[in-house]
Design an enzyme around this catalytic site. Structure first.
Site, short mmCIF file in Angstrom:
data_model
loop_
_atom_site.label_atom_id
_atom_site.label_comp_id
_atom_site.label_asym_id
_atom_site.label_seq_id
_atom_site.Cartn_x
_atom_site.Cartn_y
_atom_site.Cartn_z
N HIS A 156 0.84 -1.03 -0.12
CA HIS A 156 0.09 0.02 0.16
C HIS A 156 0.86 1.37 -0.04
O HIS A 156 2.02 1.23 0.40
CB HIS A 156 -0.99 -0.12 1.15
CG HIS A 156 -1.95 1.01 1.43
ND1 HIS A 156 -1.68 2.50 1.77
CD2 HIS A 156 -3.15 0.96 1.15
CE1 HIS A 156 -2.85 3.07 1.82
NE2 HIS A 156 -3.79 2.28 1.50
N CYS A 178 -4.79 2.71 -3.78
CA CYS A 178 -3.75 3.10 -3.02
C CYS A 178 -2.41 2.24 -3.22
O CYS A 178 -1.64 2.00 -2.34
CB CYS A 178 -3.96 3.50 -1.51
SG CYS A 178 -5.07 4.69 -1.34
N LYS A 201 -10.71 -0.70 10.14
CA LYS A 201 -10.83 -1.78 9.31
C LYS A 201 -11.17 -2.97 10.10
O LYS A 201 -11.22 -4.04 9.62
CB LYS A 201 -9.57 -2.20 8.64
CG LYS A 201 -9.28 -0.92 7.30
CD LYS A 201 -7.98 -1.23 6.70
CE LYS A 201 -7.55 0.02 5.88
NZ LYS A 201 -8.13 0.09 4.69
#
Ligand code: PLP
Lengths: 140, 401
Positions: free
Chosen positions: B115, B355, B218
């Site tokens: 990421h 991303c 998350k």
């Protein structure tokens, strides 16, 4: 027509499949502006040739979704031959239209009017405006 | 068809939403929402300083949250630092540790699967220190394998920066084995656990990772809160990035000293409500059982994969995903065109590069659609998704894509 059909008008698909004024030129007289949108992978370059206050030529190279590719293509056809002032006015009107703001209905957007369906898809406004913003930047 | 016992705990699922974007952020159960509200409605006060009931109670809950999280990942209390999220945690390691420990000629080993939050801070460190950023070659499937890692690491490697689970492919990286190898070379390992903590058991002691970062939002928790785990000797050795209230021990006109970890890293007023909410999120995960979450999600994922296996005109990039993430494109349809079809049907997927541009370059594509199956999804959700997939393929084909 549902929102989606309103977005994917035939004219848009036609420009997506056959983009006009595509391909960049190696000519210093053209002002070049490249915009990338890192979140979606759109990559658009607009080249503009201005002579005596008139947009003489516009070239574009666009990778991205159908809306960004088609809007770059429609843009080029619409602004070639216009004065810089007229072209700026057209861009402002178009941006207002796709962002669902009040816009000057007396400005003739010609084929670009089909992008009005974008306003129902806020997530796609960037797709529809990226080439136009790049174009206007290169007029400044 | 199996009844989903957990869906009712997620109030956002009471409308027509089919939520497959859990990798971007998870939904929040009522217990988390209630804990956040409890602080805001009844305990609003600052921590570590108020001498009245509300402040003491809030301080207690804040520190209990640290305990809960420490136990959850098998860390010691002073090794759990609260941050704004994974991005902040990873930047903290890069800036506070990386900038001060790397030198020209040193190497940072990472992968194209990372990421941007994991890779960009170390690109910055590389530019600043003269260290070199090196990439572990990925397998054909786009995986980091032990073999390729062993081939890539060398005596110059000082830091390994790697995800525990990829946010595009959903692969689990063999962290434990990689850490053991890295330590033989004297390198430290920074693990981006943002996509792992909600899916698999994380035991930082057993992994022996030097740093481990994750985000509350998350893993059923609130936004604005995350964790940096670091081994205590490493944290002790690191300077804080922010100076201010609460982190200082003694302040004089020309100098000051700071408290120990984790307090020295938590300057100013922290997102107290979010910390308290994160505690409830961890408790929800513990009560439900990561194993149960994994098993239910796996069954539903297998059901999904079986249903789509004969659908033509889907390009699938991670058939061997370990965490029920599916990354794909409709053939000839840019992801941002496709996503509009799904969003009109109230199906939440993600379109773009997530991303993680480098893995898209590796796959040779501009962008992709990504969905994740999580335990609050139902068989009906999956049926509707598959139905819509088939419709979408047809719709775009008719348009001329
Ligand atoms: C693998 C991975 N790392 C880092 C991040 C960044 O997390 P956050 O945005 O919560 O800081 C994400 C989430 O987008 C991720 O999936």
């Amino acid at each position: 027509m549902n929102n989606l059909d309103h977005l994917y008008r035939e004219i848009i698909m036609e420009h997506y499949k056959n983009p006009r004024n595509q391909g960049l030129v190696d000519n210093q007289d053209y002002k070049s502006n490249r915009i990338k949108n890192p979140s979606c992978g759109d990559d658009i370059t607009i080249q503009v040739l201005v002579e005596d206050g008139v947009v003489k030529d516009v070239k574009q190279e666009a990778t991205g979704c159908s809306i960004s590719v088609a809007s770059a293509s429609v843009l080029t056809e619409l602004v070639i031959g216009k004065t810089v002032e007229e072209a700026k006015k057209i861009v402002d009107t178009y941006i207002n239209m796709v962002t669902d703001k009040a816009f000057d209905e007396s400005v003739d957007l010609e084929e670009a009017a089909v992008f009005s369906g974008v306003k129902k898809f806020p997530a796609r406004i960037k797709c529809a405006s990226i080439a136009w913003v790049a174009f206007k930047d290169s007029l400044e | 068809m199996k009844q989903n016992p957990w869906k009712k705990d997620f109030p956002q699922l009471n409308n027509q939403l089919h939520y497959f974007d859990s990798a971007a952020t998870s939904l929040k159960p009522t217990s988390v929402i209630e804990q956040v509200n409890y602080y805001n409605q009844q305990l609003s006060s600052n921590i570590n300083r108020g001498m009245y009931y509300e402040s003491q109670k809030a301080t207690e809950l804040y520190e209990e949250a640290r305990e809960t999280i420490a136990k959850f990942i098998h860390a010691d209390l002073n090794e759990v630092v609260f941050t704004r999220g994974t991005t902040s945690s990873l930047n903290m390691v890069a800036r506070s540790f990386g900038l001060n420990h790397l030198h020209p000629g040193d190497e940072i080993l990472t992968s194209e699967l990372e990421h941007h939050s994991s890779i960009l801070p170390w690109q910055y460190v590389a530019h600043k220190t003269g260290a070199k950023l090196q990439y572990i070659p990925l397998s054909d499937e786009g995986k980091v394998t032990l073999e390729s890692f062993e081939a890539a690491i060398n005596d110059k490697t000082k830091v390994v920066v790697i995800n525990h689970v990829s946010n595009v492919m959903g692969y689990v990286t063999p962290i434990k084995e990689m850490v053991a190898i890295a330590h033989e070379y004297g390198a430290i390992v920074v693990v981006d656990g943002a996509q792992a903590i909600q899916h698999i058991e994380v035991d930082v002691k057993s992994l022996d990772a030097d740093f481990y970062a994750f985000s509350g939002h998350k893993m059923l928790g609130p936004t604005g809160i995350g964790v940096l785990y670091g081994k205590s000797d490493l944290l002790d050795d690191m300077e804080p990035l922010e100076y201010g209230g609460d982190m200082a021990l003694d302040v004089m006109k020309q100098q000051f000293s700071w408290k120990e970890s984790p307090t020295k890293f938590e300057a100013g007023t922290m997102p107290i409500a979010s910390v308290i909410g994160l505690k409830a999120a961890v408790e929800y995960l513990q009560n439900t059982g990561i194993d149960n979450i994994h098993e239910y999600s796996k069954n539903l994922y297998d059901y999904f994969i079986d249903k789509i296996k004969d659908i033509k005109d889907i390009e699938f990039y991670n058939k061997s995903s370990d965490t029920f993430m599916f990354t794909f494109n409709l053939k000839n349809v840019p992801s941002h065109d496709a996503i509009s079809y799904f969003s009109e049907k109230h199906i939440a997927l993600r379109a773009g590069q997530h991303c993680a541009k480098l893995i898209h370059d590796f796959l040779g594509i501009h962008s992709s659609l990504r969905g994740t199956i999580y335990f609050y999804n139902t068989y009906e959700d999956v049926d509707f998704l598959v139905e819509t997939l088939i419709e979408a393929i047809d719709y775009f084909k008719k348009l001329g894509f």
